[in-house]
Scaffold this motif. Sequence first.
Motif, PDB file in Angstrom:
ATOM      1  N   ASP A 123     -22.118   4.343 -97.675  1.00  0.00           N
ATOM      2  CA  ASP A 123     -22.179   5.629 -98.263  1.00  0.00           C
ATOM      3  C   ASP A 123     -21.144   6.718 -97.554  1.00  0.00           C
ATOM      4  OD1 ASP A 123     -23.793   7.522-100.061  1.00  0.00           O
ATOM      5  OD2 ASP A 123     -23.667   8.482 -98.318  1.00  0.00           O
ATOM      6  N   ARG A 124     -21.266   6.647 -96.048  1.00  0.00           N
ATOM      7  CA  ARG A 124     -20.724   7.358 -95.263  1.00  0.00           C
ATOM      8  C   ARG A 124     -19.161   7.296 -95.331  1.00  0.00           C
ATOM      9  NH1 ARG A 124     -22.427  11.982 -95.907  1.00  0.00           N
ATOM     10  NH2 ARG A 124     -23.254  10.823 -97.678  1.00  0.00           N
ATOM     11  N   CYS A 125     -18.882   5.784 -95.328  1.00  0.00           N
ATOM     12  CA  CYS A 125     -17.634   5.496 -95.473  1.00  0.00           C
ATOM     13  C   CYS A 125     -16.664   5.986 -96.581  1.00  0.00           C
ATOM     14  CB  CYS A 125     -17.536   3.766 -95.476  1.00  0.00           C
ATOM     15  SG  CYS A 125     -15.803   3.006 -95.451  1.00  0.00           S
ATOM     16  N   MET A 126     -17.625   5.764 -97.887  1.00  0.00           N
ATOM     17  CA  MET A 126     -16.999   6.231 -99.206  1.00  0.00           C
ATOM     18  C   MET A 126     -16.927   8.014 -99.033  1.00  0.00           C
ATOM     19  SD  MET A 126     -16.385   3.663-100.686  1.00  0.00           S
ATOM     20  CE  MET A 126     -16.817   1.595-100.789  1.00  0.00           C
ATOM     21  N   SER A 127     -18.016   8.572 -98.748  1.00  0.00           N
ATOM     22  CA  SER A 127     -17.865  10.137 -98.728  1.00  0.00           C
ATOM     23  C   SER A 127     -17.009  10.812 -97.858  1.00  0.00           C
ATOM     24  CB  SER A 127     -19.244  10.735 -98.169  1.00  0.00           C
ATOM     25  OG  SER A 127     -19.640  10.621 -96.835  1.00  0.00           O
ATOM     26  N   ILE A 204     -14.543   2.143 -90.086  1.00  0.00           N
ATOM     27  CA  ILE A 204     -13.693   2.722 -91.144  1.00  0.00           C
ATOM     28  C   ILE A 204     -13.970   4.301 -91.408  1.00  0.00           C
ATOM     29  CG2 ILE A 204     -13.029   2.807 -93.485  1.00  0.00           C
ATOM     30  CD1 ILE A 204     -13.713  -0.237 -93.611  1.00  0.00           C
ATOM     31  N   THR A 205     -15.204   4.597 -91.286  1.00  0.00           N
ATOM     32  CA  THR A 205     -15.616   6.073 -91.435  1.00  0.00           C
ATOM     33  C   THR A 205     -14.714   6.845 -90.364  1.00  0.00           C
ATOM     34  OG1 THR A 205     -17.753   5.421 -92.303  1.00  0.00           O
ATOM     35  CG2 THR A 205     -17.347   7.572 -91.621  1.00  0.00           C
ATOM     36  N   LEU A 206     -14.947   6.492 -89.218  1.00  0.00           N
ATOM     37  CA  LEU A 206     -14.162   7.000 -88.046  1.00  0.00           C
ATOM     38  C   LEU A 206     -12.670   7.342 -88.548  1.00  0.00           C
ATOM     39  CD1 LEU A 206     -15.398   5.467 -84.742  1.00  0.00           C
ATOM     40  CD2 LEU A 206     -16.179   7.699 -85.522  1.00  0.00           C
ATOM     41  N   LEU A 207     -12.102   6.111 -89.039  1.00  0.00           N
ATOM     42  CA  LEU A 207     -10.700   6.368 -89.419  1.00  0.00           C
ATOM     43  C   LEU A 207     -10.401   7.610 -90.336  1.00  0.00           C
ATOM     44  CD1 LEU A 207      -9.301   2.498 -89.598  1.00  0.00           C
ATOM     45  CD2 LEU A 207      -8.979   4.234 -87.653  1.00  0.00           C
ATOM     46  N   HIS A 208     -11.405   7.585 -91.248  1.00  0.00           N
ATOM     47  CA  HIS A 208     -11.187   8.399 -92.468  1.00  0.00           C
ATOM     48  C   HIS A 208     -11.593   9.879 -91.851  1.00  0.00           C
ATOM     49  CE1 HIS A 208     -12.870   5.618 -95.883  1.00  0.00           C
ATOM     50  NE2 HIS A 208     -11.449   5.263 -95.545  1.00  0.00           N
ATOM     51  N   ILE A 209     -12.265   9.995 -90.812  1.00  0.00           N
ATOM     52  CA  ILE A 209     -12.613  11.520 -90.306  1.00  0.00           C
ATOM     53  C   ILE A 209     -11.239  11.871 -89.733  1.00  0.00           C
ATOM     54  CG2 ILE A 209     -13.858  12.585 -88.694  1.00  0.00           C
ATOM     55  CD1 ILE A 209     -16.182  10.928 -89.242  1.00  0.00           C
ATOM     56  N   LYS A 210     -10.683  10.950 -88.807  1.00  0.00           N
ATOM     57  CA  LYS A 210      -9.603  11.076 -88.016  1.00  0.00           C
ATOM     58  C   LYS A 210      -8.354  11.361 -89.108  1.00  0.00           C
ATOM     59  CE  LYS A 210      -6.165   9.207 -84.913  1.00  0.00           C
ATOM     60  NZ  LYS A 210      -5.841   8.130 -84.013  1.00  0.00           N
ATOM     61  N   ARG A 211      -8.171  10.931 -90.099  1.00  0.00           N
ATOM     62  CA  ARG A 211      -7.192  11.168 -91.322  1.00  0.00           C
ATOM     63  C   ARG A 211      -7.411  12.658 -91.838  1.00  0.00           C
ATOM     64  NH1 ARG A 211      -7.401   6.690 -95.154  1.00  0.00           N
ATOM     65  NH2 ARG A 211      -6.738   5.608 -93.435  1.00  0.00           N
ATOM     66  N   VAL A 212      -8.919  13.018 -92.085  1.00  0.00           N
ATOM     67  CA  VAL A 212      -9.021  14.308 -92.486  1.00  0.00           C
ATOM     68  C   VAL A 212      -8.759  15.331 -91.784  1.00  0.00           C
ATOM     69  CG1 VAL A 212     -10.983  15.574 -93.299  1.00  0.00           C
ATOM     70  CG2 VAL A 212     -10.753  13.094 -94.562  1.00  0.00           C
ATOM     71  N   ARG A 213      -8.818  15.049 -90.462  1.00  0.00           N
ATOM     72  CA  ARG A 213      -8.734  16.263 -89.382  1.00  0.00           C
ATOM     73  C   ARG A 213      -7.079  16.353 -89.237  1.00  0.00           C
ATOM     74  NH1 ARG A 213     -13.359  14.798 -84.505  1.00  0.00           N
ATOM     75  NH2 ARG A 213     -14.968  15.618 -85.618  1.00  0.00           N
TER      76      ARG A 213
END
Length: 337
Positions: A123-127, A204-213
């Motif tokens: 869920d957090r990965c998708m969100s 993957i969630t950490l990668l998403h957060i890095k990309r968003v930042r």
Amino acid sequence: MCDMNMSSSSRDLTTRTTIQIVTIQMTYYGPVLLLIVGIFGCLCNFLTFTSRQLRQNSCAFYFLCASVFEFFSITFGLISRLAADHLGSNLQNTNRFYCKFRAYLVSAIPLIATYLILLSAVDRCMSSSTYACLRSFSRIKNAYRSAIIAILVALISCSHILITYDLRPRCSTLVGTYAIFDGLFVVFWLGVIPHILMLIFGFITLLHIKRVRQRKFMEIPIDTITTSNRSVARPSHKTERQLILMMLVQVGLSSLLTLTRMIYYAYYILGPPLKGYDKMIGSFLMSFTTLLYYSNYAKSFYIYTLTSRLFRTVFLQRLRKCTEAIFHIHRLSIKTT
């Protein structure tokens, strides 16, 4: 020379006695402590995740459901083990129905709790994704469906235990090839596979957060910010950030505790038979890793409290409201009497 042999045998006897005493004390006080800590934590989780602020959040819903099954895991699993080890209960080895259903429930219930934590990681990965179609997965309606599917998969996948476990004359599974399958099932299906998936989705969630930042800190003129840019910044929302942190810490510690247990369980069950002093050490390590396994289902409230200010705030608010409601009811009862 004779004195040296006597001294060596005396030290060996002292060591064996010490290990036996430590094992007995650990298998008695460990479950009692985990029961107290775990039941209190699960009740506090239930109080917090049913709050208005978190009630409609899909990740919080998974945490709530996981807390319910964690409660059942530690109460049923630890109480039945404590009764067998120290309270003289021999029901497991005398009652065929209890033998089958205890073996089934101590596998299926923790597996459900594990799947629900895995779903929180998904869920957090998708969100945190930058794609709207993936973020749409993180809805409470989808969470209801996913939780039901996870529960059914866990219950069905463990159903073979009801057939194969029986009194032989003690409660045990079929010998031979199936015993190896049962050991591999516990190690991989209940331990390694779901926790490896948790770690993958957490990464993957950490990668998403890095990309968003990276996108967030790009120099974009205010008048050119589009709706899609605003949607990309969605994971930076306070609730989303804190739920991601709670999930990551939960997944990390859960994987450490459970995989430690599963690695030793695989060695103990599938390795060569232990004898003498090695068997005593093996029994100690089996008891110790069992406590680590059950501590995995008693830790969540304390992890959430330490890692999330939002969780602490909501919990204290709910606690205050419940306390005020109890005092109000008490005053009313006094007035009526």
